[in-house]
Design a protein around this motif. Structure first.
Motif, PDB file in Angstrom:
ATOM      1  N   UNK A   1       6.661   3.325   2.072  1.00  0.00           N
ATOM      2  CA  UNK A   1       6.816   4.710   2.522  1.00  0.00           C
ATOM      3  C   UNK A   1       6.823   5.664   1.327  1.00  0.00           C
ATOM      4  N   UNK A   2       7.564   5.314   0.283  1.00  0.00           N
ATOM      5  CA  UNK A   2       7.596   6.147  -0.923  1.00  0.00           C
ATOM      6  C   UNK A   2       6.199   6.236  -1.544  1.00  0.00           C
ATOM      7  N   UNK A   3       5.472   5.119  -1.540  1.00  0.00           N
ATOM      8  CA  UNK A   3       4.099   5.112  -2.064  1.00  0.00           C
ATOM      9  C   UNK A   3       3.222   6.077  -1.270  1.00  0.00           C
ATOM     10  N   UNK A   4       3.364   6.048   0.053  1.00  0.00           N
ATOM     11  CA  UNK A   4       2.607   6.982   0.890  1.00  0.00           C
ATOM     12  C   UNK A   4       2.971   8.420   0.591  1.00  0.00           C
ATOM     13  N   UNK A   5       4.257   8.662   0.341  1.00  0.00           N
ATOM     14  CA  UNK A   5       4.736  10.001   0.011  1.00  0.00           C
ATOM     15  C   UNK A   5       4.085  10.515  -1.271  1.00  0.00           C
TER      16      UNK A   5
END
Length: 437
Positions: A13-17
């Motif tokens: 999720x952080x990577x997508x952010x």
């Protein structure tokens, strides 16, 4: 694909952010704001909207089934009073402290000092007037309390579910759970249905969360592609004060709850809340993030169902620390920009009003900005100047709202962890599994 799913969800999720933010900024400052806005609105926003719709789809059935199931899991309705009392007490205390952080940062950084009020455009003024008419001020303190209390009791539970009225759904679910317990053997069929439904909804939440990295990526690309970093140019001091106040509140207040009161390691908590924080940051909606919050509470933090299914839906409705903090900050911004001299009694009134206004605020983007009309009125801001202040902030509010929602969600999980610990409903082996030591 196997490698992808082996990565912790919060890391994905952080990577997508990060990737989404990089795409949005690259397009905005690479091909120009107009073209970038058109591209991200056409290609990324529909994907983000689809993700938000997926998790909003879960909110009402998840709250209703898990809350009824949670009450049933207690076995004794008397436990609900202890659990609810502790949760409400902590929620009110953290909200009060949040306003103080907002006022402290506003006093220290002075975001409204020397601000050029002529920067607001006539179209923004007209938009603010329209939005304020759609979101009327809550009225006096007494009126706000009475309205909130009355709204808890649904005239029609089915209608409340259709409208997504979370407070009313919580009330009906608790009453149904208590009645099912009191019915004894006659209530067993209902209990089995609700327990099964709650388990199914949790499984569905886990399935939908697998698309979270892509939904978050799309939302961030859209937000930064259309807004960019212009907020830092126009409202840099306000943004700094807001983000700093929220960060300090989370680290100090919630850190004290976890580390100081509960004697639990802080790192596992920080890691455990990363999933809902990332979703909250991208959606700017506490309600939309609720399914992710409940899943993180049980899976990452070891909070058992009786607490997770009751404290978290309640928190998503009444625990708006980020909103209360922002109310205080807006009041100081307006006072500084308009040259209003603040007195000690005005600070106290702001704290009281901001706390009350934040309770029951709809968990949707930007609604708290328009509730600031009440907070501004208590320091003597005229209706015309209220429109002016809101018109200044509204075009950039999404960037500020993202951090408010992160604060709200983190507070929900900190309080839920505390209540679970005190009620003997915290699996510390699960909680400490993320401890690097």
């Amino acid at each position: 694909m196997k490698t992808w799913f082996e990565i912790d969800l919060w890391k994905r999720v952080i990577l997508g952010l990060v990737i989404g933010g990089a795409i949005g900024l690259s397009l905005r400052y690479g091909i120009g704001p107009d073209r970038a806005s058109e591209l991200v609105t056409t290609w990324f926003k529909p994907v983000g909207d689809a993700f938000i719709n997926l998790i909003r789809m879960l909110v009402v059935p998840l709250i209703f089934t898990t809350l009824v199931s949670g009450v049933l899991a207690m076995g004794d309705p008397k436990r609900l009073g202890s659990l609810g009392g502790r949760a409400l007490g902590l929620y009110m205390a953290t909200t009060f402290i949040a306003v103080c952080f907002g006022l402290a940062m506003g006093t220290l950084i002075q975001p409204g000092a020397g601000f050029d009020l002529s920067l607001v455009s006539s179209s923004d003024l007209e938009d603010a007037r329209l939005r304020l008419s759609e979101n009327p001020a809550p009225g006096s303190v007494l009126e706000q309390i009475i309205r909130t209390l009355l709204s808890i009791i649904p005239v029609n539970p089915v209608d409340a579910m259709a409208k997504g009225d979370v407070l009313a759904i919580i009330f009906f679910a608790i009453m149904l759970g208590i009645a099912t317990l009191m019915a004894g053997d006659a209530g067993e069929p209902i209990a089995r249905v609700m327990n099964s439904a709650a388990e199914v909804m949790m499984r569905l939440t886990i399935i939908i969360m697998e698309v979270a990295p892509f939904g978050v990526l799309a939302l961030m690309a859209w937000v930064l592609g259309t807004r960019g970093l212009v907020v830092l140019e126009v409202l840099g001091k306000m943004t700094l004060a807001h983000y700093l106040a929220c960060t300090l509140h989370m680290l100090i207040t919630y850190g004290f709850i976890v580390k100081g009161l509960l004697r639990l390691p802080l790192i596992p908590f920080i890691r455990g809340v990363a999933d809902p924080q990332a979703v909250a940051f991208s959606t700017s909606s506490s309600n939309a993030t609720l399914p992710v919050t409940i899943a993180a509470a049980t899976k990452n933090l070891g909070i058992r169902k009786p607490v997770a299914s009751s404290v978290l839906p309640l928190g998503a409705t009444i625990n708006m620390d980020g909103t209360a903090l922002y109310q205080g900050l807006i009041a100081l911004f307006a006072a500084q920009a308009l040259g209003i001299t603040m007195t000690p009694d005005m600070y106290f009134t702001i704290i009281l009003m901001a706390t009350l206004v934040s309770i029951g605020t709809a968990g949707i983007p930007s609604v708290s900005l328009f509730l600031a009309a009440t907070t501004l009125s208590v320091i003597g801001v005229s209706p015309e100047n209220t429109v002016l202040i809101i018109a200044i902030l509204f075009p950039f509010d999404r960037i500020l709202d993202m951090m408010r929602t992160v604060t709200n969600v983190t507070g929900d999980l900190a309080v839920a962890t505390a209540v679970a610990k005190w009620e003997g409903e915290l699996d510390e082996d699960v909680f400490r599994a993320r401890d690097p030591v």
